[in-house]
Write a protein that holds these residues in place. Structure first.
Motif, PDB file in Angstrom:
ATOM      1  N   GLU A 242       1.940 -14.618  -5.910  1.00 15.78           N
ATOM      2  CA  GLU A 242       1.620 -13.395  -6.631  1.00 15.78           C
ATOM      3  C   GLU A 242       0.495 -12.633  -5.936  1.00 15.78           C
ATOM      4  OE1 GLU A 242       0.850 -14.011 -10.751  1.00 15.78           O
ATOM      5  OE2 GLU A 242       2.767 -15.000 -11.125  1.00 15.78           O
ATOM      6  N   ALA A 243      -0.512 -13.361  -5.429  1.00 20.69           N
ATOM      7  CA  ALA A 243      -1.607 -12.699  -4.702  1.00 20.69           C
ATOM      8  C   ALA A 243      -1.112 -12.080  -3.405  1.00 20.69           C
ATOM      9  CB  ALA A 243      -2.728 -13.699  -4.431  1.00 20.69           C
ATOM     10  N   ILE A 244      -0.202 -12.764  -2.715  1.00 23.23           N
ATOM     11  CA  ILE A 244       0.395 -12.193  -1.501  1.00 23.23           C
ATOM     12  C   ILE A 244       1.124 -10.903  -1.837  1.00 23.23           C
ATOM     13  CG2 ILE A 244       2.200 -12.544   0.233  1.00 23.23           C
ATOM     14  CD1 ILE A 244       1.395 -15.521   0.274  1.00 23.23           C
ATOM     15  N   GLN A 245       1.850 -10.908  -2.941  1.00 25.52           N
ATOM     16  CA  GLN A 245       2.577  -9.699  -3.328  1.00 25.52           C
ATOM     17  C   GLN A 245       1.624  -8.573  -3.744  1.00 25.52           C
ATOM     18  OE1 GLN A 245       5.524  -9.201  -2.632  1.00 25.52           O
ATOM     19  NE2 GLN A 245       6.400 -11.248  -2.377  1.00 25.52           N
ATOM     20  N   ARG A 246       0.450  -8.918  -4.272  1.00 29.32           N
ATOM     21  CA  ARG A 246      -0.537  -7.872  -4.581  1.00 29.32           C
ATOM     22  C   ARG A 246      -1.030  -7.216  -3.300  1.00 29.32           C
ATOM     23  NH1 ARG A 246      -2.561 -11.509  -8.467  1.00 29.32           N
ATOM     24  NH2 ARG A 246      -4.322 -12.093  -7.116  1.00 29.32           N
ATOM     25  N   ILE A 247      -1.247  -8.037  -2.265  1.00 24.38           N
ATOM     26  CA  ILE A 247      -1.658  -7.489  -0.965  1.00 24.38           C
ATOM     27  C   ILE A 247      -0.591  -6.539  -0.434  1.00 24.38           C
ATOM     28  CG2 ILE A 247      -2.179  -8.063   1.434  1.00 24.38           C
ATOM     29  CD1 ILE A 247      -3.277 -10.760   0.370  1.00 24.38           C
ATOM     30  N   VAL A 248       0.662  -6.979  -0.485  1.00 23.25           N
ATOM     31  CA  VAL A 248       1.776  -6.161   0.008  1.00 23.25           C
ATOM     32  C   VAL A 248       1.867  -4.850  -0.772  1.00 23.25           C
ATOM     33  CG1 VAL A 248       4.291  -6.046   0.156  1.00 23.25           C
ATOM     34  CG2 VAL A 248       3.095  -8.111   0.919  1.00 23.25           C
ATOM     35  N   ALA A 249       1.754  -4.932  -2.098  1.00 20.28           N
ATOM     36  CA  ALA A 249       1.855  -3.725  -2.916  1.00 20.28           C
ATOM     37  C   ALA A 249       0.730  -2.742  -2.615  1.00 20.28           C
ATOM     38  CB  ALA A 249       1.835  -4.110  -4.401  1.00 20.28           C
ATOM     39  N   THR A 250      -0.472  -3.258  -2.418  1.00 24.97           N
ATOM     40  CA  THR A 250      -1.600  -2.386  -2.098  1.00 24.97           C
ATOM     41  C   THR A 250      -1.393  -1.695  -0.750  1.00 24.97           C
ATOM     42  OG1 THR A 250      -3.121  -3.807  -3.343  1.00 24.97           O
ATOM     43  CG2 THR A 250      -4.086  -2.302  -1.724  1.00 24.97           C
ATOM     44  N   LEU A 251      -0.963  -2.452   0.245  1.00 19.07           N
ATOM     45  CA  LEU A 251      -0.743  -1.875   1.574  1.00 19.07           C
ATOM     46  C   LEU A 251       0.341  -0.801   1.548  1.00 19.07           C
ATOM     47  CD1 LEU A 251      -0.943  -5.123   3.742  1.00 19.07           C
ATOM     48  CD2 LEU A 251      -2.611  -3.261   3.698  1.00 19.07           C
ATOM     49  N   ASN A 252       1.352  -0.997   0.728  1.00 21.88           N
ATOM     50  CA  ASN A 252       2.466  -0.053   0.696  1.00 21.88           C
ATOM     51  C   ASN A 252       2.090   1.302   0.093  1.00 21.88           C
ATOM     52  OD1 ASN A 252       4.779  -1.168   1.978  1.00 21.88           O
ATOM     53  ND2 ASN A 252       4.945  -2.656   0.333  1.00 21.88           N
ATOM     54  N   ARG A 253       0.884   1.433  -0.436  1.00 23.72           N
ATOM     55  CA  ARG A 253       0.432   2.739  -0.905  1.00 23.72           C
ATOM     56  C   ARG A 253       0.088   3.663   0.256  1.00 23.72           C
ATOM     57  NH1 ARG A 253      -3.852   0.216  -5.242  1.00 23.72           N
ATOM     58  NH2 ARG A 253      -2.313  -0.748  -6.645  1.00 23.72           N
ATOM     59  N   SER A 254      -0.279   3.080   1.402  1.00 21.40           N
ATOM     60  CA  SER A 254      -0.717   3.903   2.522  1.00 21.40           C
ATOM     61  C   SER A 254      -0.014   3.597   3.836  1.00 21.40           C
ATOM     62  CB  SER A 254      -2.226   3.731   2.731  1.00 21.40           C
ATOM     63  OG  SER A 254      -2.545   2.362   2.944  1.00 21.40           O
ATOM     64  N   THR A 255       0.637   2.453   3.921  1.00 24.31           N
ATOM     65  CA  THR A 255       1.347   2.087   5.155  1.00 24.31           C
ATOM     66  C   THR A 255       2.600   1.318   4.754  1.00 24.31           C
ATOM     67  OG1 THR A 255       1.131   0.966   7.292  1.00 24.31           O
ATOM     68  CG2 THR A 255      -0.103   0.022   5.453  1.00 24.31           C
ATOM     69  N   ARG A 256       3.032   0.361   5.574  1.00 25.87           N
ATOM     70  CA  ARG A 256       4.234  -0.410   5.260  1.00 25.87           C
ATOM     71  C   ARG A 256       3.921  -1.886   5.420  1.00 25.87           C
ATOM     72  NH1 ARG A 256       9.899   0.594   5.870  1.00 25.87           N
ATOM     73  NH2 ARG A 256      10.895  -0.883   4.442  1.00 25.87           N
ATOM     74  N   ALA A 257       4.354  -2.700   4.444  1.00 25.18           N
ATOM     75  CA  ALA A 257       4.131  -4.145   4.494  1.00 25.18           C
ATOM     76  C   ALA A 257       5.200  -4.837   3.668  1.00 25.18           C
ATOM     77  CB  ALA A 257       2.742  -4.501   3.967  1.00 25.18           C
ATOM     78  N   ALA A 258       5.392  -6.124   3.949  1.00 30.22           N
ATOM     79  CA  ALA A 258       6.378  -6.924   3.208  1.00 30.22           C
ATOM     80  C   ALA A 258       6.024  -8.399   3.367  1.00 30.22           C
ATOM     81  CB  ALA A 258       7.792  -6.657   3.718  1.00 30.22           C
ATOM     82  N   SER A 259       6.583  -9.206   2.501  1.00 32.01           N
ATOM     83  CA  SER A 259       6.446 -10.656   2.626  1.00 32.01           C
ATOM     84  C   SER A 259       7.727 -11.224   3.225  1.00 32.01           C
ATOM     85  CB  SER A 259       6.184 -11.306   1.260  1.00 32.01           C
ATOM     86  OG  SER A 259       7.309 -11.134   0.408  1.00 32.01           O
TER      87      SER A 259
END
Length: 407
Positions: A242-259
């Motif tokens: 869940e914490a990893i997905q929070r990181i991904v969600a935050t990054l996706n506001r300004s760039t691109r990220a995924a797990s």
């Protein structure tokens, strides 16, 4: 049953390796005793192939340690399941066809189903159920990612071909990092999530320089991929995901990220996919007196066995001698690799050797990223029945026994 065919395709024949959820399809297999990997040097594939030769079909079904024919073994197994008040289906090492057949048998008997890697599988599943998630595929990571962060150590030990599969070393500008621990994994991932979201300053005394630098690189990356192995996570690992997905969600506001989760080998993720599309529910479910029930904690196989909450175990493991069934104090039905170590003289133990998809028979498996279903081509005909065939016949035998009792 087909007769054994010892003609093995050349090393250049198309072949998909079934022994790892990456499902690499760039290798070949060469005849020999044991079979030999060609076109690659994956230690996981080589170790698995050492369990096979072109002489399959010699293994016989057994009941109580005594050789018998398949009909006798199926009859005994059916009588055990028909009399069971709460069967447990474990291991679940099979392919799509085997999973479909197991689902029908589970519905017929009210069985609870949990794979050998059930705890690891549930980490990701519970996180997805509770919070959702954003994941990527091997192909997208290969073509788009510029930063790969290994959240649970480098995966090469368990997935030797991983970095090759995502093209590390083939493209310029792709960085690979391993999460620097700052306390335990729970604390580290939580702190990284706070840094990426700006809730904690990089100058905070609690923050290590390595972790602050990683957060900055994640924010600057064009496409970051956070890789983790479910099998490496500790108890309550869903919280880490869940914490990893929070990181991904935050990054996706300004760039691109995924797990990118790695796991679900030995058919675990494939069986989970099949059960989900047939019933709407994942594994650790049953068709019980109240209808379909999903209990990710109560229906843990280890818990059920420890509590004596199941009275018959059906264990399926077709990809190799391991994982072997637990030494449960109850009747056991094992559909497994011919070389599986068992107490063959144990009372009420039914053993039926089955074919391995991708070695002795054809089949299909889902890759670790869950988006690709790959065909498994046989290397030779081992003369053994597949899990799907055995389970279909077992289901018919159970139905016949129940019908006879009603009449």
């Amino acid at each position: 049953m087909n007769q054994p065919d010892t003609a093995v395709p050349t090393g250049n024949a198309p072949w998909t390796c079934p022994f790892c959820p990456l499902l690499c399809d760039t290798f070949g297999v060469e005849a020999g005793t044991p079979l030999k990997l060609v076109g690659g040097d994956c230690p996981r594939a080589r170790k698995a192939l050492a369990n096979f030769d072109a002489l399959g079909g010699a293994a016989q079904p057994q009941v109580g340690g005594q050789d018998c024919d398949l009909d006798t073994a199926l009859g005994k197994a059916a009588s055990l399941l028909a009399a069971s008040r709460q069967p447990l289906f474990g291991g679940l090492g099979t392919d799509v066809a085997g999973a479909r057949a197991l689902y029908a048998l589970a519905c017929e008997t009210g069985a609870i189903c949990d794979p050998a890697q059930g705890a690891a599988l549930m980490h990701g599943l519970r996180a997805l159920q509770d919070r959702g998630g954003f994941s990527t595929t091997l192909a997208e990571a290969r073509t788009r990612a510029d930063l790969i962060v290994c959240m649970t150590e480098e995966p090469a030990a368990h997935y030797p071909e991983f970095f090759r599969r995502i093209g590390v070393g083939e493209r310029e500008g792709v960085a690979v990092e391993t999460l620097p621990l700052h306390g335990d994994l729970f604390d580290t991932v939580a702190m990284l999530a706070a840094l990426v979201a700006g809730r904690v300053s990089k100058d905070d005394a609690r923050v290590s320089a390595d972790l602050a630098a990683l957060a900055a690189r994640l924010q600057a990356a064009r496409y970051a991929v956070l890789v983790y192995e479910s099998g490496r996570l500790p108890a309550q690992g869903a919280l880490i995901i869940e914490a990893i997905q929070r990181i991904v969600a935050t990054l996706n506001r300004s760039t691109r990220a995924a797990s990118l989760p790695l796991g679900g080998g030995d058919g675990a993720s494939t069986v989970n996919q099949v059960f989900a599309w047939l019933s709407g529910l994942p594994l650790r479910s049953r068709a019980g007196p109240l209808g379909l029930e999903h209990e990710p904690l109560c229906f843990d196989a280890e818990r059920l066995l420890a509590d004596g909450a199941a009275d018959t175990l059906l264990w399926v493991s077709s990809y190799g001698p391991e994982p072997a069934p637990p030494a449960a104090g109850m009747p056991r039905i094992v559909l497994g690799h011919p070389g599986m170590p068992l107490l063959r003289d144990a009372h009420e133990l039914v053993f039926i050797p089955v074919s391995t998809p991708g070695i002795g028979s054809a089949g299909h498996l889902f890759r670790t990223d869950g988006s690709v279903l790959l065909p498994l081509r046989p290397v030779y005909d081992d003369g053994l029945p597949g899990v799907a065939e055995v389970v279909r016949r077992l289901t018919q035998a159970v139905q016949a026994l129940k019908k006879g009792r009603v009449q």
